[in-house]
Every structure is written in C-alpha cells, then in structure tokens.
Design a protein around this motif. Structure first.
Motif, PDB file in Angstrom:
ATOM      1  N   ASN A   1      82.526 -12.582 -28.255  1.00 18.34           N
ATOM      2  CA  ASN A   1      81.478 -13.500 -27.809  1.00 18.34           C
ATOM      3  C   ASN A   1      82.028 -14.908 -27.697  1.00 18.34           C
ATOM      4  N   TRP A   2      81.933 -15.478 -26.528  1.00 18.60           N
ATOM      5  CA  TRP A   2      82.381 -16.850 -26.411  1.00 18.60           C
ATOM      6  C   TRP A   2      81.203 -17.794 -26.579  1.00 18.60           C
ATOM      7  N   ILE A   3      81.526 -19.042 -26.851  1.00 20.78           N
ATOM      8  CA  ILE A   3      80.521 -20.065 -27.142  1.00 20.78           C
ATOM      9  C   ILE A   3      79.931 -20.591 -25.841  1.00 20.78           C
ATOM     10  N   GLU A   4      78.603 -20.652 -25.790  1.00 20.84           N
ATOM     11  CA  GLU A   4      77.903 -21.212 -24.638  1.00 20.84           C
ATOM     12  C   GLU A   4      77.332 -22.597 -24.954  1.00 20.84           C
ATOM     13  N   ALA A   5      76.896 -22.802 -26.202  1.00 24.09           N
ATOM     14  CA  ALA A   5      76.290 -24.076 -26.596  1.00 24.09           C
ATOM     15  C   ALA A   5      76.489 -24.266 -28.093  1.00 24.09           C
ATOM     16  N   MET A   6      76.598 -25.514 -28.521  1.00 23.57           N
ATOM     17  CA  MET A   6      76.684 -25.788 -29.947  1.00 23.57           C
ATOM     18  C   MET A   6      76.154 -27.185 -30.221  1.00 23.57           C
ATOM     19  N   ASP A   7      75.586 -27.347 -31.428  1.00 21.92           N
ATOM     20  CA  ASP A   7      74.996 -28.633 -31.771  1.00 21.92           C
ATOM     21  C   ASP A   7      74.922 -28.756 -33.291  1.00 21.92           C
ATOM     22  N   TYR A   8      75.318 -29.936 -33.791  1.00 19.76           N
ATOM     23  CA  TYR A   8      75.174 -30.221 -35.222  1.00 19.76           C
ATOM     24  C   TYR A   8      73.744 -30.607 -35.534  1.00 19.76           C
ATOM     25  N   SER A   9      73.304 -30.241 -36.723  1.00 20.26           N
ATOM     26  CA  SER A   9      71.982 -30.665 -37.189  1.00 20.26           C
ATOM     27  C   SER A   9      72.020 -32.163 -37.442  1.00 20.26           C
ATOM     28  N   PRO A  10      70.877 -32.857 -37.280  1.00 22.14           N
ATOM     29  CA  PRO A  10      70.848 -34.295 -37.541  1.00 22.14           C
ATOM     30  C   PRO A  10      71.277 -34.667 -38.966  1.00 22.14           C
ATOM     31  N   CYS A  11      71.053 -33.784 -39.935  1.00 15.06           N
ATOM     32  CA  CYS A  11      71.463 -34.062 -41.312  1.00 15.06           C
ATOM     33  C   CYS A  11      72.973 -33.901 -41.496  1.00 15.06           C
ATOM     34  N   GLY A  12      73.645 -33.270 -40.536  1.00 15.73           N
ATOM     35  CA  GLY A  12      75.085 -33.103 -40.582  1.00 15.73           C
ATOM     36  C   GLY A  12      75.582 -31.936 -41.416  1.00 15.73           C
ATOM     37  N   LYS A  13      74.697 -31.146 -41.995  1.00 16.58           N
ATOM     38  CA  LYS A  13      75.104 -30.049 -42.873  1.00 16.58           C
ATOM     39  C   LYS A  13      75.359 -28.740 -42.139  1.00 16.58           C
ATOM     40  N   PHE A  14      74.789 -28.591 -40.937  1.00 20.74           N
ATOM     41  CA  PHE A  14      74.836 -27.306 -40.242  1.00 20.74           C
ATOM     42  C   PHE A  14      75.301 -27.465 -38.804  1.00 20.74           C
ATOM     43  N   ASP A  50      68.750 -26.956 -29.554  1.00 21.76           N
ATOM     44  CA  ASP A  50      68.396 -28.306 -29.984  1.00 21.76           C
ATOM     45  C   ASP A  50      67.787 -28.229 -31.375  1.00 21.76           C
ATOM     46  N   TRP A  51      68.087 -29.204 -32.209  1.00 20.35           N
ATOM     47  CA  TRP A  51      67.527 -29.294 -33.559  1.00 20.35           C
ATOM     48  C   TRP A  51      66.332 -30.217 -33.591  1.00 20.35           C
ATOM     49  N   SER A  52      65.408 -29.950 -34.484  1.00 18.85           N
ATOM     50  CA  SER A  52      64.339 -30.916 -34.748  1.00 18.85           C
ATOM     51  C   SER A  52      64.962 -32.076 -35.516  1.00 18.85           C
ATOM     52  N   ALA A  53      64.329 -33.237 -35.459  1.00 18.75           N
ATOM     53  CA  ALA A  53      64.868 -34.436 -36.104  1.00 18.75           C
ATOM     54  C   ALA A  53      65.038 -34.264 -37.606  1.00 18.75           C
ATOM     55  N   ASP A  54      64.216 -33.419 -38.225  1.00 18.09           N
ATOM     56  CA  ASP A  54      64.312 -33.187 -39.672  1.00 18.09           C
ATOM     57  C   ASP A  54      65.252 -32.023 -40.028  1.00 18.09           C
ATOM     58  N   THR A  87      53.189 -23.149 -30.788  1.00 19.54           N
ATOM     59  CA  THR A  87      52.178 -24.225 -30.795  1.00 19.54           C
ATOM     60  C   THR A  87      52.186 -24.996 -32.116  1.00 19.54           C
ATOM     61  N   ALA A  88      52.614 -24.362 -33.197  1.00 20.84           N
ATOM     62  CA  ALA A  88      52.689 -25.054 -34.491  1.00 20.84           C
ATOM     63  C   ALA A  88      53.770 -26.119 -34.494  1.00 20.84           C
ATOM     64  N   LEU A  89      54.711 -26.043 -33.544  1.00 15.02           N
ATOM     65  CA  LEU A  89      55.822 -26.982 -33.488  1.00 15.02           C
ATOM     66  C   LEU A  89      55.701 -27.976 -32.340  1.00 15.02           C
ATOM     67  N   LYS A  90      54.575 -28.004 -31.672  1.00 11.25           N
ATOM     68  CA  LYS A  90      54.430 -28.803 -30.447  1.00 11.25           C
ATOM     69  C   LYS A  90      54.553 -30.311 -30.665  1.00 11.25           C
ATOM     70  N   ASP A  91      54.259 -30.793 -31.856  1.00  6.81           N
ATOM     71  CA  ASP A  91      54.309 -32.237 -32.099  1.00  6.81           C
ATOM     72  C   ASP A  91      55.570 -32.687 -32.825  1.00  6.81           C
ATOM     73  N   LEU A  92      56.534 -31.787 -32.978  1.00  8.92           N
ATOM     74  CA  LEU A  92      57.779 -32.151 -33.655  1.00  8.92           C
ATOM     75  C   LEU A  92      58.606 -33.115 -32.810  1.00  8.92           C
ATOM     76  N   GLU A  93      59.347 -33.960 -33.497  1.00  8.34           N
ATOM     77  CA  GLU A  93      60.323 -34.814 -32.816  1.00  8.34           C
ATOM     78  C   GLU A  93      61.638 -34.044 -32.777  1.00  8.34           C
ATOM     79  N   TRP A  94      62.238 -33.973 -31.604  1.00  6.94           N
ATOM     80  CA  TRP A  94      63.498 -33.236 -31.434  1.00  6.94           C
ATOM     81  C   TRP A  94      64.641 -34.220 -31.303  1.00  6.94           C
ATOM     82  N   ALA A  95      65.772 -33.855 -31.885  1.00  3.14           N
ATOM     83  CA  ALA A  95      66.939 -34.749 -31.909  1.00  3.14           C
ATOM     84  C   ALA A  95      67.623 -34.805 -30.549  1.00  3.14           C
TER      85      ALA A  95
END
Length: 95
Positions: A1-14, A50-54, A87-95
């Motif tokens: 499996n090759w990589i198509e997308a990658m992103d660090y979490s805003p907290c930097g841990k993941f 994409d990660w959520s801001a939290d 719908t429970a996540l509709k108001d989240l801020e995304w990083a």
C-alpha cells in the motif's frame, strides 16, 4: 500500500496516513511512527484527510467521494473508531 495522503494532528502527537489500500493508519510520533490502529471503513482509495483543531477527530474522503468521520482516542489509539453521526460534528473547527 502506498501513501496517498498524510497529516499531523494539531497537537503534534499523531500522524494519520491515508493509503491506496483504503486504510487510514494512526501513528504515534513518540513511538516511532508504528501504525497503532488501522481504520478500514473506506471503500476506495483515500484521497484526503483532515484533523479537527482539538485533534480528537479525523475526516477523510476517498476516490468514491465518500466522506467519513472518525473519533480518535488519545489514551489508546486502538480504541479509535468510525463515527457514523456526521451531524454531531458539523460545528467542529477543522485544522
């Protein structure tokens, strides 16, 4: 499996890695980037994520235009799972 997308979490841990094999791998930076949890709910190649801001949620899309959401457990990545209630996540801020 090759990589198509990658992103660090805003907290930097993941790092989330979307693969051509329809999987999002969750890696812990401090543990050498080993895949701690494979999220396998997609039905096509991951194209974006994409990660959520939290750093508690990921949203990802695939080539089939499917948009999925995942809850990320910071204490134990193996407990992270798909959240079918977008719908429970509709108001989240995304990083």
């Amino acid at each position: 499996n090759w990589i198509e997308a990658m992103d660090y979490s805003p907290c930097g841990k993941f790092l989330a890695v979307g693969t051509h094999g329809m999987t999002v791998c969750l890696c812990e930076v401090e543990k050498g980037y080993k895949c701690a949890k494979a999220l396998t709910s997609h039905n096509s190649v991951i194209t974006h994520l994409d990660w959520s801001a939290d750093s508690k949620h990921i949203r990802s899309t695939d080539k089939g235009y499917e948009l999925l959401f995942f809850d990320i457990d910071h204490e134990d990545l193996t407990k992270s799972k798909q959240n079918p209630h977008a719908t429970a996540l509709k108001d989240l801020e995304w990083a």
